[in-house]
Design a protein around this motif. Structure first.
Motif, PDB file in Angstrom:
ATOM      1  N   UNK A 223       0.893  -1.360  -0.082  1.00 17.61           N
ATOM      2  CA  UNK A 223       0.069  -0.061   0.100  1.00 17.61           C
ATOM      3  C   UNK A 223       0.957   1.163   0.060  1.00 17.61           C
ATOM      4  N   UNK A 224       1.686   1.434  -1.119  1.00 21.31           N
ATOM      5  CA  UNK A 224       2.757   2.270  -1.074  1.00 21.31           C
ATOM      6  C   UNK A 224       2.356   3.778  -1.108  1.00 21.31           C
ATOM      7  N   UNK A 225       1.101   4.226  -1.758  1.00 15.92           N
ATOM      8  CA  UNK A 225       0.380   5.480  -1.997  1.00 15.92           C
ATOM      9  C   UNK A 225      -0.182   5.677  -0.958  1.00 15.92           C
ATOM     10  N   UNK A 226       0.659   6.272   0.105  1.00 17.29           N
ATOM     11  CA  UNK A 226       0.434   6.622   1.490  1.00 17.29           C
ATOM     12  C   UNK A 226      -0.241   8.126   1.714  1.00 17.29           C
ATOM     13  N   UNK A 227      -1.069   8.181   2.609  1.00 13.76           N
ATOM     14  CA  UNK A 227      -1.389   9.468   3.463  1.00 13.76           C
ATOM     15  C   UNK A 227      -1.552   9.477   4.633  1.00 13.76           C
ATOM     16  N   UNK A 228      -1.416  10.614   5.450  1.00 10.85           N
ATOM     17  CA  UNK A 228      -1.707  10.900   6.873  1.00 10.85           C
ATOM     18  C   UNK A 228      -2.771  11.598   6.986  1.00 10.85           C
ATOM     19  N   UNK A 229      -3.610  11.419   8.190  1.00  6.50           N
ATOM     20  CA  UNK A 229      -4.714  11.797   8.364  1.00  6.50           C
ATOM     21  C   UNK A 229      -4.888  12.687   9.933  1.00  6.50           C
ATOM     22  N   UNK A 230      -5.896  13.388   9.893  1.00  2.53           N
ATOM     23  CA  UNK A 230      -6.262  14.048  11.149  1.00  2.53           C
ATOM     24  C   UNK A 230      -7.591  14.154  11.314  1.00  2.53           C
ATOM     25  N   UNK A 231      -8.071  14.705  12.642  1.00  2.49           N
ATOM     26  CA  UNK A 231      -9.425  14.855  12.860  1.00  2.49           C
ATOM     27  C   UNK A 231     -10.418  13.521  12.489  1.00  2.49           C
ATOM     28  N   UNK A 232      -9.890  12.516  12.887  1.00  2.00           N
ATOM     29  CA  UNK A 232     -10.801  11.201  12.497  1.00  2.00           C
ATOM     30  C   UNK A 232     -12.068  11.182  13.490  1.00  2.00           C
ATOM     31  N   UNK A 233     -13.131  10.685  12.769  1.00  2.00           N
ATOM     32  CA  UNK A 233     -14.173  10.494  13.417  1.00  2.00           C
ATOM     33  C   UNK A 233     -15.048   9.288  12.926  1.00  2.00           C
ATOM     34  N   UNK A 234     -15.505   8.574  13.996  1.00  2.00           N
ATOM     35  CA  UNK A 234     -16.623   7.502  13.297  1.00  2.00           C
ATOM     36  C   UNK A 234     -17.916   8.224  12.972  1.00  2.00           C
ATOM     37  N   UNK A 235     -18.183   7.436  12.003  1.00  2.00           N
ATOM     38  CA  UNK A 235     -19.657   7.683  11.370  1.00  2.00           C
ATOM     39  C   UNK A 235     -20.480   6.436  11.034  1.00  2.00           C
ATOM     40  N   UNK A 236     -21.647   6.276  10.568  1.00  2.00           N
ATOM     41  CA  UNK A 236     -22.460   5.336  10.294  1.00  2.00           C
ATOM     42  C   UNK A 236     -23.503   5.881   9.169  1.00  2.00           C
ATOM     43  N   UNK A 237     -22.927   5.564   7.844  1.00  2.00           N
ATOM     44  CA  UNK A 237     -23.762   6.031   6.793  1.00  2.00           C
ATOM     45  C   UNK A 237     -23.915   4.968   5.544  1.00  2.00           C
ATOM     46  N   UNK A 238     -25.105   4.703   5.340  1.00  2.00           N
ATOM     47  CA  UNK A 238     -25.254   3.521   4.637  1.00  2.00           C
ATOM     48  C   UNK A 238     -24.972   3.726   3.158  1.00  2.00           C
ATOM     49  N   UNK A 239     -24.835   2.755   2.215  1.00  2.00           N
ATOM     50  CA  UNK A 239     -24.116   2.848   1.012  1.00  2.00           C
ATOM     51  C   UNK A 239     -25.375   3.275  -0.016  1.00  2.00           C
ATOM     52  N   UNK A 240     -26.772   3.436   0.213  1.00  2.00           N
ATOM     53  CA  UNK A 240     -27.872   3.852  -0.122  1.00  2.00           C
ATOM     54  C   UNK A 240     -27.753   5.219  -0.347  1.00  2.00           C
ATOM     55  N   UNK A 241     -27.396   6.223   0.814  1.00  2.00           N
ATOM     56  CA  UNK A 241     -27.155   7.472   1.009  1.00  2.00           C
ATOM     57  C   UNK A 241     -26.041   7.797   0.259  1.00  2.00           C
ATOM     58  N   UNK A 242     -25.007   7.214   0.336  1.00  2.00           N
ATOM     59  CA  UNK A 242     -23.850   7.485  -0.480  1.00  2.00           C
ATOM     60  C   UNK A 242     -24.298   7.543  -2.206  1.00  2.00           C
ATOM     61  N   UNK A 243     -24.710   6.654  -2.499  1.00  2.00           N
ATOM     62  CA  UNK A 243     -25.015   6.515  -3.940  1.00  2.00           C
ATOM     63  C   UNK A 243     -25.853   7.687  -4.298  1.00  2.00           C
ATOM     64  N   UNK A 244     -26.778   8.227  -3.554  1.00  2.00           N
ATOM     65  CA  UNK A 244     -27.698   9.298  -3.863  1.00  2.00           C
ATOM     66  C   UNK A 244     -26.774  10.770  -4.281  1.00  2.00           C
ATOM     67  N   UNK A 245     -25.457  10.519  -3.428  1.00  2.00           N
ATOM     68  CA  UNK A 245     -24.587  11.917  -3.399  1.00  2.00           C
ATOM     69  C   UNK A 245     -23.753  11.815  -4.598  1.00  2.00           C
ATOM     70  N   UNK A 246     -23.720  10.880  -5.136  1.00  2.00           N
ATOM     71  CA  UNK A 246     -22.626  10.535  -6.500  1.00  2.00           C
ATOM     72  C   UNK A 246     -23.342  10.689  -7.790  1.00  2.00           C
ATOM     73  N   UNK A 247     -23.417  11.838  -8.520  1.00  2.00           N
ATOM     74  CA  UNK A 247     -23.883  11.914  -9.768  1.00  2.00           C
ATOM     75  C   UNK A 247     -23.455  11.097 -10.904  1.00  2.00           C
ATOM     76  N   UNK A 248     -22.112  10.617 -10.776  1.00  2.00           N
ATOM     77  CA  UNK A 248     -21.437   9.923 -11.840  1.00  2.00           C
ATOM     78  C   UNK A 248     -21.744   8.318 -11.519  1.00  2.00           C
ATOM     79  N   UNK A 249     -22.379   8.061 -10.356  1.00  2.00           N
ATOM     80  CA  UNK A 249     -22.509   6.564 -10.139  1.00  2.00           C
ATOM     81  C   UNK A 249     -24.208   6.367 -10.626  1.00  2.00           C
ATOM     82  N   UNK A 250     -24.409   5.514 -11.649  1.00  2.00           N
ATOM     83  CA  UNK A 250     -25.553   5.106 -12.147  1.00  2.00           C
ATOM     84  C   UNK A 250     -26.184   4.198 -11.699  1.00  2.00           C
ATOM     85  N   UNK A 251     -25.185   2.928 -11.292  1.00  2.00           N
ATOM     86  CA  UNK A 251     -25.820   1.695 -10.805  1.00  2.00           C
ATOM     87  C   UNK A 251     -26.432   1.817  -9.585  1.00  2.00           C
ATOM     88  N   UNK A 252     -27.633   1.126  -9.482  1.00  2.00           N
ATOM     89  CA  UNK A 252     -28.466   1.229  -8.000  1.00  2.00           C
ATOM     90  C   UNK A 252     -27.815   0.147  -7.048  1.00  2.00           C
TER      91      UNK A 252
END
Length: 334
Positions: free
Chosen positions: A115-144
């Protein structure tokens, strides 16, 4: 700003081990100084305590992931995906390519890639968002039936939708070592704003807001639903339990349940930014993120600790549940 969706199912033993080693436990920068090389100084400036959460991306089949990763930069946001949900989010502070460090941290996968293309993070926070809601956010995703099987880079409208959905408050990430501290009086004295101070703009009015405030606060004083203090009306706000912009018209009209009185002396901001939330039995939940700031923690200890919110009811639970899932700064999944 871009948002990357990072597949990382904790149900996979190797992924869980990587997560525990470099997200939950953090990476000791000094212990890997030899492999970090010039990156060490950059990361130490970003993480003065010497420890940083890190993740990485493999090149993928025919280097399919590389072009996606190369779009990722400081100030972008990453969501971790697994179990058909986004479960963790974090702000990208630094990106760097380091196959040797990646192999030392995580080894290699079945395709002999690390996993050589690395990144560091900050302000980590847990969440719980279902994929159904994620799909609705992505205009380029056509598959239900779309799920996150490979890193996905959302830009423009898609990125904005995801940030709004998760109620993330993105702050500016400074460039390390390139700018003087703004606390320097000489620097502050030179600040000038040279654009128009005012502009004409049309805006949508929250037409139900006066009715809502009057219904919640008919008198000169009222009780904050969160801390329970009785305060003059000028210190109380008709706060939506579920963010108004995410409410349907029917929910906005549900004046009996959609909002609560929250004081502007701390509780409203803590709730709005996800440092506190309300459990399904009405008890107040405090994020560990709030406890890291002494001033915030003082308010919580004095007014919010061990409280049960009397404003909670079964009719309002669906709105409190939305806040728990989308706004609350949940602890990192274990």
């Amino acid at each position: 700003m871009r948002v990357m969706l990072q597949p990382a199912s904790l149900a996979t033993p190797s992924v869980r081990q990587h997560y525990e080693d470099t997200i939950q436990s953090l990476v000791d920068l000094a212990a890997h100084a030899a492999l970090l090389g010039d990156e060490l100084g950059v990361l130490q400036a970003l993480y003065p305590n010497g420890y940083a959460p890190m993740w990485g991306v493999t090149p993928g089949l025919n280097n399919a992931n590389v072009s996606k990763y190369q779009k990722l930069s400081q100030g972008d946001y990453v969501f971790f995906y697994g179990g058909k949900r986004l479960y963790l989010g974090g702000l990208v502070t630094h990106t760097f390519h380091n196959p040797q460090l990646a192999e030392e941290l995580w080894g290699r996968n079945k395709n002999d890639q690390t996993w050589e293309y690395m990144y560091a993070l900050d302000d980590l926070r847990g969440c719980d968002i279902p994929i159904e809601e994620v799909r609705e956010c992505l205009p380029n995703v056509k598959s239900p039936d779309y799920i996150v099987q490979n890193p996905y880079m959302a830009e423009g409208e898609g990125a904005d939708n995801l940030i709004e959905l998760a109620q993330i408050d993105i702050g500016d990430v400074p460039s390390v070592g390139s700018e003087p501290s703004p606390s320097d009086p000489e620097i502050v004295s030179d600040l000038v704003f040279d654009k128009d101070l005012e502009r004409r703009a049309s805006r949508a009015e929250r037409r139900e807001q006066p009715t809502l405030k009057k219904a919640l606060l008919p008198g000169l004083a009222g009780e904050c639903a969160l801390c329970g203090r009785t305060l003059p009306r000028r210190f109380l706000w008709a706060a939506h339990i579920k963010k108004r912009s995410e409410c349907s018209d029917e929910e906005r009209r549900d004046l009996s349940n959609i909002a609560m009185l929250a004081c502007i002396l701390g509780c409203d901001a803590l709730y709005e930014h996800g440092y506190i939330t309300v459990a399904s039995d009405g008890t107040l939940i405090v994020s560990k993120a709030a406890q890291q700031d002494s001033v915030v923690n003082e308010h919580i200890e004095r007014y919010l600790k061990d409280r049960t919110v009397s404003w909670w009811s079964p009719e309002r639970e669906k709105y409190f549940a939305w806040h728990r899932e989308h706004t609350y700064r949940a602890d990192l999944p274990s």
